[in-house]
Enzyme design. Structure first.
Site, PDB file in Angstrom:
ATOM      1  CB  CYS A  77      -1.276  -0.124   1.318  1.00  0.00           C
ATOM      2  SG  CYS A  77      -1.795  -1.343   1.632  1.00  0.00           S
ATOM      3  CB  CYS A 178     -30.880   4.929  15.477  1.00  0.00           C
ATOM      4  SG  CYS A 178     -31.358   3.157  14.593  1.00  0.00           S
ATOM      5  CB  CYS A 223     -27.386  -0.585  18.343  1.00  0.00           C
ATOM      6  SG  CYS A 223     -26.816   0.414  19.334  1.00  0.00           S
TER       7      CYS A 223
HETATM    8  C1  HEC Z   1      -0.202   0.497  -7.664  1.00  0.00           C
HETATM    9  C2  HEC Z   1      -0.998   1.360  -5.892  1.00  0.00           C
HETATM   10  C3  HEC Z   1      -2.216   0.556  -5.070  1.00  0.00           C
HETATM   11  C4  HEC Z   1      -1.720   0.655  -4.029  1.00  0.00           C
HETATM   12  C5  HEC Z   1      -0.546  -1.162  -4.078  1.00  0.00           C
HETATM   13  C6  HEC Z   1      -2.945   0.762  -3.497  1.00  0.00           C
HETATM   14  N1  HEC Z   1      -3.406   1.438  -3.758  1.00  0.00           N
HETATM   15 FE1  HEC Z   1      -4.989   2.735  -2.450  1.00  0.00          FE
HETATM   16  N2  HEC Z   1      -5.314   3.915  -4.382  1.00  0.00           N
HETATM   17  C7  HEC Z   1      -4.658   3.862  -5.706  1.00  0.00           C
HETATM   18  C8  HEC Z   1      -5.702   4.244  -6.130  1.00  0.00           C
HETATM   19  C9  HEC Z   1      -4.851   5.084  -7.876  1.00  0.00           C
HETATM   20  C10 HEC Z   1      -6.727   5.033  -6.098  1.00  0.00           C
HETATM   21  C11 HEC Z   1      -7.426   6.183  -6.505  1.00  0.00           C
HETATM   22  C12 HEC Z   1      -8.523   5.820  -6.816  1.00  0.00           C
HETATM   23  C13 HEC Z   1      -8.099   4.456  -7.513  1.00  0.00           C
HETATM   24  O1  HEC Z   1      -8.229   4.815  -9.070  1.00  0.00           O
HETATM   25  O2  HEC Z   1      -8.772   2.662  -7.625  1.00  0.00           O
HETATM   26  C14 HEC Z   1      -6.470   5.099  -4.354  1.00  0.00           C
HETATM   27  C15 HEC Z   1      -7.279   5.317  -3.216  1.00  0.00           C
HETATM   28  C16 HEC Z   1      -7.455   4.762  -1.801  1.00  0.00           C
HETATM   29  C17 HEC Z   1      -7.929   5.396  -1.089  1.00  0.00           C
HETATM   30  C18 HEC Z   1      -9.035   6.049  -1.380  1.00  0.00           C
HETATM   31  C19 HEC Z   1      -8.242   7.321  -1.112  1.00  0.00           C
HETATM   32  C20 HEC Z   1      -9.214   8.883  -1.815  1.00  0.00           C
HETATM   33  O3  HEC Z   1      -8.734   9.729  -1.465  1.00  0.00           O
HETATM   34  O4  HEC Z   1     -10.820   8.336  -1.427  1.00  0.00           O
HETATM   35  C21 HEC Z   1      -7.823   4.521  -0.084  1.00  0.00           C
HETATM   36  C22 HEC Z   1      -8.237   4.127   1.944  1.00  0.00           C
HETATM   37  C23 HEC Z   1      -6.971   3.350  -0.204  1.00  0.00           C
HETATM   38  N3  HEC Z   1      -6.774   3.470  -1.285  1.00  0.00           N
HETATM   39  C24 HEC Z   1      -6.069   2.411   0.935  1.00  0.00           C
HETATM   40  C25 HEC Z   1      -4.881   1.621   0.104  1.00  0.00           C
HETATM   41  C26 HEC Z   1      -4.675   0.587   1.310  1.00  0.00           C
HETATM   42  C27 HEC Z   1      -5.042   0.594   2.603  1.00  0.00           C
HETATM   43  C28 HEC Z   1      -4.093  -0.491   0.196  1.00  0.00           C
HETATM   44  C29 HEC Z   1      -3.434  -1.233   0.595  1.00  0.00           C
HETATM   45  C30 HEC Z   1      -4.213  -2.537   0.843  1.00  0.00           C
HETATM   46  C31 HEC Z   1      -3.670   0.361  -1.244  1.00  0.00           C
HETATM   47  N4  HEC Z   1      -5.019   1.506  -1.078  1.00  0.00           N
HETATM   48  C32 HEC Z   1      -3.568   0.545  -1.935  1.00  0.00           C
HETATM   49  C33 HEC Z   1      -3.237   2.796  -6.023  1.00  0.00           C
HETATM   50  C34 HEC Z   1      -2.795   1.654  -4.646  1.00  0.00           C
HETATM   51  C1  HEC Z   2     -33.040   1.469  23.652  1.00  0.00           C
HETATM   52  C2  HEC Z   2     -31.646   2.834  23.117  1.00  0.00           C
HETATM   53  C3  HEC Z   2     -31.259   1.900  21.820  1.00  0.00           C
HETATM   54  C4  HEC Z   2     -30.998   2.240  20.551  1.00  0.00           C
HETATM   55  C5  HEC Z   2     -32.865   2.174  20.036  1.00  0.00           C
HETATM   56  C6  HEC Z   2     -30.089   2.573  19.807  1.00  0.00           C
HETATM   57  N1  HEC Z   2     -28.961   2.606  20.647  1.00  0.00           N
HETATM   58 FE1  HEC Z   2     -27.268   2.870  20.155  1.00  0.00          FE
HETATM   59  N2  HEC Z   2     -26.657   2.651  21.723  1.00  0.00           N
HETATM   60  C7  HEC Z   2     -27.288   2.386  22.588  1.00  0.00           C
HETATM   61  C8  HEC Z   2     -26.290   2.815  23.741  1.00  0.00           C
HETATM   62  C9  HEC Z   2     -26.638   2.570  25.210  1.00  0.00           C
HETATM   63  C10 HEC Z   2     -25.245   2.874  23.248  1.00  0.00           C
HETATM   64  C11 HEC Z   2     -23.623   2.591  23.963  1.00  0.00           C
HETATM   65  C12 HEC Z   2     -23.714   3.831  24.708  1.00  0.00           C
HETATM   66  C13 HEC Z   2     -23.454   5.097  23.808  1.00  0.00           C
HETATM   67  O1  HEC Z   2     -22.369   5.077  23.257  1.00  0.00           O
HETATM   68  O2  HEC Z   2     -24.489   5.473  23.336  1.00  0.00           O
HETATM   69  C14 HEC Z   2     -24.999   2.702  21.608  1.00  0.00           C
HETATM   70  C15 HEC Z   2     -24.165   3.488  20.539  1.00  0.00           C
HETATM   71  C16 HEC Z   2     -24.061   3.267  19.882  1.00  0.00           C
HETATM   72  C17 HEC Z   2     -23.508   4.276  18.618  1.00  0.00           C
HETATM   73  C18 HEC Z   2     -21.573   4.125  19.236  1.00  0.00           C
HETATM   74  C19 HEC Z   2     -21.222   5.711  20.181  1.00  0.00           C
HETATM   75  C20 HEC Z   2     -19.807   6.263  20.285  1.00  0.00           C
HETATM   76  O3  HEC Z   2     -19.682   6.831  20.316  1.00  0.00           O
HETATM   77  O4  HEC Z   2     -19.188   5.218  20.300  1.00  0.00           O
HETATM   78  C21 HEC Z   2     -23.138   4.167  17.528  1.00  0.00           C
HETATM   79  C22 HEC Z   2     -23.019   4.496  16.800  1.00  0.00           C
HETATM   80  C23 HEC Z   2     -24.438   3.676  17.950  1.00  0.00           C
HETATM   81  N3  HEC Z   2     -25.271   3.336  18.978  1.00  0.00           N
HETATM   82  C24 HEC Z   2     -25.276   3.960  16.317  1.00  0.00           C
HETATM   83  C25 HEC Z   2     -27.091   3.273  16.429  1.00  0.00           C
HETATM   84  C26 HEC Z   2     -27.652   3.092  15.904  1.00  0.00           C
HETATM   85  C27 HEC Z   2     -27.664   3.653  13.780  1.00  0.00           C
HETATM   86  C28 HEC Z   2     -29.322   3.129  15.973  1.00  0.00           C
HETATM   87  C29 HEC Z   2     -29.984   2.745  15.276  1.00  0.00           C
HETATM   88  C30 HEC Z   2     -30.012   1.229  14.403  1.00  0.00           C
HETATM   89  C31 HEC Z   2     -29.067   2.404  17.722  1.00  0.00           C
HETATM   90  N4  HEC Z   2     -28.147   2.761  18.039  1.00  0.00           N
HETATM   91  C32 HEC Z   2     -30.262   2.501  17.774  1.00  0.00           C
HETATM   92  C33 HEC Z   2     -28.557   2.196  22.990  1.00  0.00           C
HETATM   93  C34 HEC Z   2     -29.452   2.099  21.305  1.00  0.00           C
END
Ligand code: HEC
Ligand code: HEC
Length: 262
Positions: A77, A178, A223
């Site tokens: 990468c 949520c 959740c």
């Molecule tokens: C041969 C070159 C190459 C390698 C190896 C490569 N990438 Fe990429 N990567 C790219 C290119 C080019 C892009 C731009 C989007 C595209 O053309 O796919 C990209 C885009 C990305 C992006 C998004 C960047 C953005 O601005 O949104 C991420 C995150 C990323 N690569 C992570 C990785 C990771 C983690 C690895 C290893 C597992 C990896 N890449 C390996 C060429 C590479």
């Molecule tokens: C019954 C209440 C309840 C409902 C409904 C609920 N959650 Fe949660 N959720 C919690 C509690 C409790 C936690 C742990 C404490 C916290 O970080 O809020 C949590 C944590 C999270 C976190 C992590 C926040 C952090 O900072 O780490 C995310 C993201 C989240 N909930 C998304 C969702 C989404 C998306 C939904 C709907 C699909 C959902 N929750 C529904 C109670 C709820």
């Protein structure tokens, strides 16, 4: 249903008996935007801030190792994203976004797998595998402190609508959305936790309950299971859309990966 509503009434005074959310349902008040970090104990906050104490950095270090490793057939990468050409600092704060090749919404994990397939001739890594968690934690950690900001793109609109709809839809035996917990009841206690606003800015995060690092989609599954609804698969379109809605909702909050959470 009525009895269950009464039983939960002490917690969800506002959740029961209201009309099903319509088009005028209100998003989180942006003036109150606050990270889950604010609800941690002082001690856990200190642990999160300290790279030597924060267990999430074990995955970040491992991810850095994977990022730099190459073999006979595979370019590292780093060879494409090293210091010069395509540095990845700040990139995670702009995800999820549209992948240009497929035209579909992708999150950081999906994007990393695209690079494996397209640029390394490698197999995609399984969702929640140690290697994918490590790589995504490493790449996201390069955006620590960067405010979340999704770039405007009209192709995002249908996904955003879908994610928002998921957020506001009641589900499971508890019949809660949520929205009921994370918009209307944040700051209140629930089963020993304080409900936060439910932002994804710390993920992948080290959850004390998991004793491990896990993805945002794994958190969504917990959740959904918490209200006794059938969770969606990791990387499903529903969860990707939800991730987009949450990112937009959290815009301006700093990326904290790897965060520590209860
Ligand atoms: C041969 C070159 C190459 C390698 C190896 C490569 N990438 Fe990429 N990567 C790219 C290119 C080019 C892009 C731009 C989007 C595209 O053309 O796919 C990209 C885009 C990305 C992006 C998004 C960047 C953005 O601005 O949104 C991420 C995150 C990323 N690569 C992570 C990785 C990771 C983690 C690895 C290893 C597992 C990896 N890449 C390996 C060429 C590479
Ligand atoms: C019954 C209440 C309840 C409902 C409904 C609920 N959650 Fe949660 N959720 C919690 C509690 C409790 C936690 C742990 C404490 C916290 O970080 O809020 C949590 C944590 C999270 C976190 C992590 C926040 C952090 O900072 O780490 C995310 C993201 C989240 N909930 C998304 C969702 C989404 C998306 C939904 C709907 C699909 C959902 N929750 C529904 C109670 C709820």
């Amino acid at each position: 249903m009525r009895r269950r509503c009464l039983a939960l009434a002490f917690l969800f005074l506002t959740a029961c008996g209201d009309a099903e959310p319509g088009p005028d349902r209100a998003d989180l008040d942006r003036d109150t935007l606050v990270s889950g970090y604010a609800f941690l104990t002082r001690e856990t906050q200190r642990e999160q801030d300290d790279e030597f104490l924060n267990p999430g950095f074990l995955w970040v270090d491992r991810g850095a190792g994977l990022f730099n490793s190459a073999d006979a057939v595979r370019a590292s990468c780093a060879s494409c994203h090293g210091a010069g050409d395509r540095p990845l600092a700040g990139v995670a704060a702009r995800y999820p976004r549209i992948d240009e090749e497929t035209g579909k919404l992708t999150n950081l994990e999906g994007r990393i797998n695209f690079c494996r397939i397209r640029h390394q001739a490698a197999e995609p890594l399984a969702p929640e595998s140690e290697d994918l968690l490590a790589l995504s934690a490493y790449v996201a950690s390069l955006s620590r402190g960067v405010p979340i900001g999704i770039e405007p793109d009209e192709r995002l609109a249908p996904y955003y609508a879908k994610g928002r709809d998921y957020f506001f839809t009641r589900r499971g035996q508890l019949n809660l959305a949520c929205h009921h917990c994370h918009d209307r009841n944040w700051g209140r206690a629930l089963r020993g936790d304080t409900i936060s606003q439910g932002h994804g800015n710390g993920f992948p995060a080290y959850r004390l309950e998991w004793q491990s690092l896990g993805s945002l989609h794994r958190r969504f599954r917990d959740c959904d299971t918490g209200v006794r609804a059938a969770p969606r698969p990791l990387q499903s379109e529903d969860y990707l859309a939800l991730e987009l809605y949450l990112a937009q909702r959290a815009s301006g909050l700093a990326v904290e990966t790897p965060a520590i959470r209860p």
